[in-house]
Design a protein around this motif. Structure first.
Motif, short mmCIF file in Angstrom:
data_model
loop_
_atom_site.label_atom_id
_atom_site.label_comp_id
_atom_site.label_asym_id
_atom_site.label_seq_id
_atom_site.Cartn_x
_atom_site.Cartn_y
_atom_site.Cartn_z
N PRO A 53 0.81 -1.22 0.00
CA PRO A 53 0.00 0.00 0.00
C PRO A 53 0.85 1.27 0.00
O PRO A 53 2.04 1.23 0.26
N LEU A 54 0.19 2.40 -0.27
CA LEU A 54 0.81 3.71 -0.12
C LEU A 54 0.71 4.13 1.34
O LEU A 54 -0.16 3.67 2.09
N SER A 55 1.57 5.05 1.71
CA SER A 55 1.46 5.65 3.04
C SER A 55 0.19 6.51 3.09
O SER A 55 -0.17 7.17 2.12
N LEU A 56 -0.49 6.49 4.24
CA LEU A 56 -1.68 7.32 4.43
C LEU A 56 -1.32 8.68 5.02
O LEU A 56 -2.20 9.43 5.41
N GLU A 57 -0.03 8.97 5.10
CA GLU A 57 0.43 10.28 5.52
C GLU A 57 1.21 10.92 4.37
O GLU A 57 1.92 10.24 3.64
N THR A 58 1.07 12.21 4.22
CA THR A 58 1.81 12.92 3.18
C THR A 58 2.18 14.30 3.67
O THR A 58 1.61 14.81 4.65
N THR A 59 3.13 14.92 2.99
CA THR A 59 3.53 16.28 3.32
C THR A 59 3.54 17.12 2.06
O THR A 59 3.67 16.61 0.94
N ALA A 60 3.40 18.42 2.24
CA ALA A 60 3.49 19.37 1.13
C ALA A 60 3.91 20.71 1.69
O ALA A 60 3.49 21.11 2.78
N THR A 61 4.75 21.40 0.94
CA THR A 61 5.18 22.73 1.36
C THR A 61 4.14 23.76 0.92
O THR A 61 3.25 23.47 0.11
N LYS A 62 4.30 24.96 1.41
CA LYS A 62 3.42 26.05 1.00
C LYS A 62 3.48 26.25 -0.50
O LYS A 62 2.44 26.38 -1.17
N ASP A 63 4.69 26.27 -1.05
CA ASP A 63 4.84 26.49 -2.49
C ASP A 63 4.18 25.38 -3.30
O ASP A 63 3.55 25.64 -4.34
N GLU A 64 4.32 24.13 -2.84
CA GLU A 64 3.70 23.01 -3.56
C GLU A 64 2.18 23.11 -3.54
O GLU A 64 1.51 22.89 -4.56
N LEU A 65 1.62 23.44 -2.39
CA LEU A 65 0.17 23.57 -2.27
C LEU A 65 -0.35 24.70 -3.16
O LEU A 65 -1.37 24.55 -3.84
N LEU A 66 0.37 25.83 -3.15
CA LEU A 66 -0.08 26.97 -3.95
C LEU A 66 0.05 26.70 -5.44
O LEU A 66 -0.80 27.12 -6.23
N GLU A 67 1.11 25.99 -5.84
CA GLU A 67 1.25 25.67 -7.26
C GLU A 67 0.10 24.78 -7.73
O GLU A 67 -0.47 25.01 -8.79
N MET A 68 -0.25 23.76 -6.93
CA MET A 68 -1.36 22.89 -7.32
C MET A 68 -2.68 23.66 -7.33
O MET A 68 -3.51 23.45 -8.22
N MET A 261 -10.48 13.10 -6.82
CA MET A 261 -11.01 14.42 -6.49
C MET A 261 -10.13 15.09 -5.42
O MET A 261 -10.42 16.20 -5.00
N ASP A 262 -9.07 14.40 -5.01
CA ASP A 262 -8.12 14.91 -4.03
C ASP A 262 -6.76 15.04 -4.71
O ASP A 262 -6.12 14.04 -5.04
N VAL A 263 -6.31 16.25 -4.93
CA VAL A 263 -5.09 16.47 -5.71
C VAL A 263 -3.86 15.90 -5.02
O VAL A 263 -2.93 15.42 -5.69
N LEU A 264 -3.82 15.90 -3.69
CA LEU A 264 -2.67 15.33 -3.00
C LEU A 264 -2.63 13.81 -3.13
O LEU A 264 -1.56 13.21 -3.23
N ALA A 265 -3.80 13.18 -3.14
CA ALA A 265 -3.85 11.74 -3.35
C ALA A 265 -3.37 11.39 -4.75
O ALA A 265 -2.64 10.41 -4.94
N VAL A 266 -3.77 12.19 -5.73
CA VAL A 266 -3.30 11.97 -7.11
C VAL A 266 -1.80 12.14 -7.19
O VAL A 266 -1.09 11.32 -7.80
#
Length: 394
Positions: A53-68, A261-266
Motif C-alpha cells: 500500500p501507499l502511506s496514508l500520511e503525506t507532506t506538502a510545502t506552502k509552495d507546492e500547495l499553492l502551485e497545485m 477528487m483529491d489532488v494530493l492523493a493523485v
C-alpha cells in the motif's frame, strides 16, 4: 479537522455509486515543520491489486500547495473561457472540457519530471497547459488561429507540448502509442517513464489489453491511467462494463485505484506509480476516480442521463479546488482574501489570453499542405479534396 467517515452516494439507477467521502479530502493536520505541512488520507482513498500500500500520511510545502491550487484554478478558468467562446461560435467542432477533473492533471504534473512523457485522449486542455503550452496558444488552437499550439490545424483534440503526445481523437488508440513511447524510453535508457491515459469509455477496447500484454512482456516503464469520470459519453460505467474495477483489469499487471477528487492523493499515487515503473517492476494500471461537471462535449448538456442533483452534490461535497482551498485556509497558509486575489489574477490572465488569441489570424489556405511530410521527404504532388485540387511540392 476534515476527516469524515466514508460514505456511498446514491446515484440514479442508470448511473453508478461513486465511493467518496463527503468532502473527500481527508486533511487532518499532523505536524508542521517550517513551511512543510503533513496530512492524513483515509484508507478509502486507495484500493490495490497485487501491489501497495501507499502511506496514508503525506507532506506538502506552502509552495507546492499553492502551485497545485493555481494550476487547478487556471485549468478551470481556461475551460470556462472555452465554454463561453464555443457558445459565442468562436470555437467550432468538437470541444471536450474537464471541469471537475482538474486534480488529475495538476496532481500528475506535480509528480512528473519535465522529461517524463504523457499521452491522453481528447479531454486534453489542462494537460497541454501544464506540460508547457501557454493558455493563449491553447485558446488560439481551439479557435483555429495561427498562434495556436498546433498552428490552428489541430483544434481541441490535437494539442502537443514537450514530451506531451496529445490529445488524440480515436478512442483508446493512444494507449498502445503510450506503450511504444515507453519502449523507446527503455531502449534509449533515458531513465524516464510514460503515463498513458484513457477514459472508462475506452476501457473495453481490445487494443488497451494488447498494450497491457506487450508492456508486461517487456516490463516497460509505463503507467496506464484510466481516468474514470463515471460516464463514457452518456453511458454510465455500470451499463457499459461488466467489471468497473478498472484498476484490476490488467490481471497480471498490478493496479491501484485513487480518489482523484483529491489532488494530493493523485500526486502521491502518481509519484509511487512512477517509482514503481522506473524500478524495473514493469507497467502499472492506475484508475483515477473523478467526475466531470459538464457534458461529454459541448454538444452534450450532460443532464439527460444523470440528474442535476447528482452534479450539484459532487460540486458541493467533493470539488477538488474547494478541497485544497480548505486545506490552505485551515492551516493558515493564506487568507481568504489572498486566495481571492489569486483567483482574480488568474481570471485576468485568461481574459488577456483570450484577447490575444482573438487577435491572431486564421491560417492561410496554403498552410493546409505544410508540415504533412518532413522536409526533403515530400512527394511530387498531393491530391486535395476534389479531383482537380492538386498541390505540387516540386
Amino acid at each position: 479537522m476534515f476527516v469524515r467517515a466514508s460514505t456511498r452516494i446514491a446515484l440514479p439507477r442508470a448511473a453508478v455509486s461513486l465511493r467518496v467521502a463527503p468532502r473527500a479530502f481527508s486533511t487532518t493536520v499532523i505536524a508542521r515543520a517550517e513551511d512543510a505541512y503533513s496530512f492524513n488520507f483515509p484508507e478509502s482513498h486507495f484500493d490495490y491489486h497485487n501491489c501497495g500500500p501507499l502511506s496514508l500520511e503525506t507532506t506538502a510545502t506552502k509552495d507546492e500547495l499553492l502551485e497545485m491550487y493555481k494550476n487547478m484554478v487556471t485549468i478551470r478558468r481556461l475551460e470556462t473561457a472555452s465554454d463561453q467562446l464555443y457558445k459565442a461560435k468562436l470555437i467550432r467542432g468538437f470541444c471536450h472540457l474537464s471541469n471537475g477533473q482538474e486534480a488529475v492533471a495538476a496532481g500528475m504534473h506535480a509528480a512528473m519530471t519535465k522529461d517524463d512523457a504523457l499521452i491522453t485522449a481528447y479531454r486534453c486542455h489542462g494537460f497541454t497547459l501544464l506540460r508547457g503550452a501557454s493558455a493563449m496558444s491553447i485558446i488560439a488552437e481551439l479557435m483555429g488561429r495561427r498562434a495556436g499550439c498546433s498552428k490552428g490545424k489541430g483544434g481541441s483534440m490535437h494539442m502537443f507540448a514537450h514530451e506531451f503526445y496529445g490529445g488524440n481523437g480515436i478512442v483508446g488508440a493512444q494507449v498502445p502509442i503510450g506503450a511504444g513511447i515507453a519502449l523507446a524510453q527503455k531502449y534509449l535508457q533515458k531513465g524516464t517513464m510514460t503515463f498513458s491515459l484513457y477514459g472508462d469509455g475506452a476501457s473495453n477496447q481490445g487494443q488497451v489489453f494488447e498494450a497491457f500484454n506487450m508492456a508486461k512482456l517487456w516490463n516497460l516503464p509505463v503507467v496506464f491511467v484510466c481516468e474514470n469520470n463515471k460516464y463514457g459519453m452518456g453511458t454510465s460505467a455500470h451499463r457499459s462494463s461488466a467489471s468497473t474495477n478498472y484498476y484490476t483489469r490488467g490481471d497480471y499487471v498490478p493496479g491501484i485505484r485513487v480518489n482523484a477528487m483529491d489532488v494530493l492523493a493523485v500526486r502521491d499515487a502518481s509519484k509511487w506509480a512512477r517509482e514503481w515503473t522506473l524500478s524495473g517492476k514493469g507497467p502499472l494500471v492506475m484508475e483515477m476516480v473523478t467526475y466531470r461537471y459538464g457534458g461529454h462535449s459541448m454538444s452534450d448538456p450532460g443532464t439527460t442521463y444523470r440528474t442535476r442533483e447528482e452534479i450539484q452534490n459532487m460540486r458541493s461535497r467533493n470539488d477538488p479546488i474547494t478541497g485544497l482551498k480548505e486545506r490552505i485556509l485551515a492551516n493558515q497558509i493564506l487568507t481568504e482574501e489572498e486566495l481571492k486575489k489569486i483567483d482574480k489574477d488568474i481570471r485576468t490572465e485568461i481574459d488577456q489570453a483570450v484577447a490575444e488569441a482573438k487577435a491572431s489570424p486564421e491560417p492561410e489556405v496554403s498552410d493546409l499542405y505544410s508540415e504533412i511530410y518532413t522536409k526533403g521527404n515530400e512527394p511530387d504532388f498531393l491530391r486535395g479534396c476534389t479531383p482537380d485540387e492538386v498541390h505540387r511540392f516540386r
